[in-house]
Motif scaffolding. Sequence first.
Motif, PDB file in Angstrom:
ATOM      1  N   ARG A 159       0.803  -1.223   0.000  1.00  0.00           N
ATOM      2  CA  ARG A 159       0.000   0.000   0.000  1.00  0.00           C
ATOM      3  C   ARG A 159       0.833   1.269   0.000  1.00  0.00           C
ATOM      4  N   THR A 160       2.138   1.149   0.257  1.00  0.00           N
ATOM      5  CA  THR A 160       2.992   2.329   0.383  1.00  0.00           C
ATOM      6  C   THR A 160       3.189   3.000  -0.972  1.00  0.00           C
ATOM      7  N   GLY A 161       2.945   4.307  -1.007  1.00  0.00           N
ATOM      8  CA  GLY A 161       3.145   5.079  -2.221  1.00  0.00           C
ATOM      9  C   GLY A 161       4.168   6.160  -1.986  1.00  0.00           C
ATOM     10  N   PRO A 162       4.777   6.656  -2.998  1.00  0.00           N
ATOM     11  CA  PRO A 162       4.408   6.395  -4.387  1.00  0.00           C
ATOM     12  C   PRO A 162       4.918   5.057  -4.927  1.00  0.00           C
ATOM     13  N   CYS A 163       5.876   4.407  -4.248  1.00  0.00           N
ATOM     14  CA  CYS A 163       6.336   3.112  -4.752  1.00  0.00           C
ATOM     15  C   CYS A 163       6.863   2.262  -3.603  1.00  0.00           C
ATOM     16  N   ASN A 164       6.955   0.966  -3.866  1.00  0.00           N
ATOM     17  CA  ASN A 164       7.464  -0.003  -2.899  1.00  0.00           C
ATOM     18  C   ASN A 164       8.009  -1.196  -3.672  1.00  0.00           C
ATOM     19  N   PHE A 165       8.552  -2.178  -2.978  1.00  0.00           N
ATOM     20  CA  PHE A 165       9.150  -3.331  -3.656  1.00  0.00           C
ATOM     21  C   PHE A 165       8.144  -4.382  -4.101  1.00  0.00           C
ATOM     22  N   ALA A 166       6.946  -4.394  -3.544  1.00  0.00           N
ATOM     23  CA  ALA A 166       5.991  -5.467  -3.816  1.00  0.00           C
ATOM     24  C   ALA A 166       5.766  -5.750  -5.302  1.00  0.00           C
ATOM     25  N   PRO A 167       5.597  -4.747  -6.166  1.00  0.00           N
ATOM     26  CA  PRO A 167       5.342  -5.059  -7.576  1.00  0.00           C
ATOM     27  C   PRO A 167       6.542  -5.693  -8.297  1.00  0.00           C
ATOM     28  N   HIS A 168       7.716  -5.610  -7.720  1.00  0.00           N
ATOM     29  CA  HIS A 168       8.919  -6.133  -8.359  1.00  0.00           C
ATOM     30  C   HIS A 168       9.225  -7.567  -7.947  1.00  0.00           C
ATOM     31  N   LEU A 169       8.448  -8.102  -7.009  1.00  0.00           N
ATOM     32  CA  LEU A 169       8.693  -9.441  -6.485  1.00  0.00           C
ATOM     33  C   LEU A 169       7.921 -10.480  -7.279  1.00  0.00           C
ATOM     34  N   LYS A 170       8.295 -11.740  -7.092  1.00  0.00           N
ATOM     35  CA  LYS A 170       7.548 -12.823  -7.718  1.00  0.00           C
ATOM     36  C   LYS A 170       6.075 -12.614  -7.403  1.00  0.00           C
ATOM     37  N   PRO A 171       5.232 -12.688  -8.409  1.00  0.00           N
ATOM     38  CA  PRO A 171       3.810 -12.425  -8.145  1.00  0.00           C
ATOM     39  C   PRO A 171       3.183 -13.483  -7.255  1.00  0.00           C
ATOM     40  N   GLN A 172       2.222 -13.048  -6.463  1.00  0.00           N
ATOM     41  CA  GLN A 172       1.535 -13.964  -5.557  1.00  0.00           C
ATOM     42  C   GLN A 172       0.746 -15.013  -6.319  1.00  0.00           C
ATOM     43  N   THR A 173       0.236 -14.672  -7.495  1.00  0.00           N
ATOM     44  CA  THR A 173      -0.504 -15.652  -8.281  1.00  0.00           C
ATOM     45  C   THR A 173       0.416 -16.792  -8.712  1.00  0.00           C
ATOM     46  N   GLN A 174       1.685 -16.498  -8.896  1.00  0.00           N
ATOM     47  CA  GLN A 174       2.645 -17.538  -9.262  1.00  0.00           C
ATOM     48  C   GLN A 174       2.734 -18.586  -8.159  1.00  0.00           C
ATOM     49  N   ARG A 175       2.663 -18.155  -6.920  1.00  0.00           N
ATOM     50  CA  ARG A 175       2.710 -19.105  -5.798  1.00  0.00           C
ATOM     51  C   ARG A 175       1.541 -20.061  -5.867  1.00  0.00           C
ATOM     52  N   ILE A 176       0.357 -19.551  -6.207  1.00  0.00           N
ATOM     53  CA  ILE A 176      -0.831 -20.405  -6.266  1.00  0.00           C
ATOM     54  C   ILE A 176      -0.691 -21.409  -7.397  1.00  0.00           C
ATOM     55  N   ILE A 177      -0.247 -20.968  -8.551  1.00  0.00           N
ATOM     56  CA  ILE A 177      -0.054 -21.867  -9.688  1.00  0.00           C
ATOM     57  C   ILE A 177       0.953 -22.942  -9.343  1.00  0.00           C
ATOM     58  N   ASP A 178       2.073 -22.533  -8.772  1.00  0.00           N
ATOM     59  CA  ASP A 178       3.119 -23.499  -8.426  1.00  0.00           C
ATOM     60  C   ASP A 178       2.654 -24.465  -7.346  1.00  0.00           C
ATOM     61  N   ALA A 179       1.886 -23.985  -6.392  1.00  0.00           N
ATOM     62  CA  ALA A 179       1.437 -24.840  -5.304  1.00  0.00           C
ATOM     63  C   ALA A 179       0.431 -25.881  -5.799  1.00  0.00           C
ATOM     64  N   CYS A 180      -0.362 -25.518  -6.796  1.00  0.00           N
ATOM     65  CA  CYS A 180      -1.390 -26.431  -7.299  1.00  0.00           C
ATOM     66  C   CYS A 180      -0.889 -27.293  -8.441  1.00  0.00           C
ATOM     67  N   GLY A 181       0.210 -26.927  -9.039  1.00  0.00           N
ATOM     68  CA  GLY A 181       0.691 -27.662 -10.207  1.00  0.00           C
ATOM     69  C   GLY A 181      -0.001 -27.173 -11.463  1.00  0.00           C
ATOM     70  N   THR A 182       0.425 -27.671 -12.584  1.00  0.00           N
ATOM     71  CA  THR A 182      -0.160 -27.263 -13.851  1.00  0.00           C
ATOM     72  C   THR A 182      -1.064 -28.372 -14.365  1.00  0.00           C
TER      73      THR A 182
END
Length: 184
Positions: A159-182
């Motif tokens: 939530r920190t603006g104007p910028c923070n590191f969160a958008p530059h990290l591995k996306p959270q959706t990637q964790r869900i995909i990896d955890a569930c498999g393809t």
Amino acid sequence: MAHLAQRTFEPLNIAVLTISDTRTFDTDTSGQTLADLLQTAGHVLIDRDLVKDDIYQIRASVSRWIADPTVQVVLMTGGTGFTARDNTPQAVIPLLDKHVEGFGELFRQVSLEEIGMSSLQSRALAGMSNGVLVCCVPGSPGACRTAWNRILVEQLDSRTGPCNFAPHLKPQTQRIIDACGTRS
């Protein structure tokens, strides 16, 4: 000063590594300080390790987390001084894709207020590798609190603006995909 934008807080998966020749998990007050602070802020302590101040042991732990699809941030404490056994910067720098030069500069600046000119001897550093933010801070609970409260708490808050590191990290959706498999 940064401010909180009208965004939703996204907890990050954070690993904590303590570098010490003398500490154990029972006596690791610095690593415990980081673990407590990040969890209090709403993030997830996904893993924690403690290794001797040995370049190759440090690299092995950090490399494992950089390659892990669920780890987004690695917080390291210890081994950033000038003694012969302080090897954290030498171990970590070759693993980084990009350096965050401002992290070490800012850490020394805010530490100056707390410990005076001794802050000059800190080799705190940070960088990005494979979508993982890696931060190295000195091995004292005070240094860990300074790094967290004065820099990391805001920079790891989506939530920190104007910028923070969160958008530059591995996306959270990637964790869900990896955890569930393809699916085929």
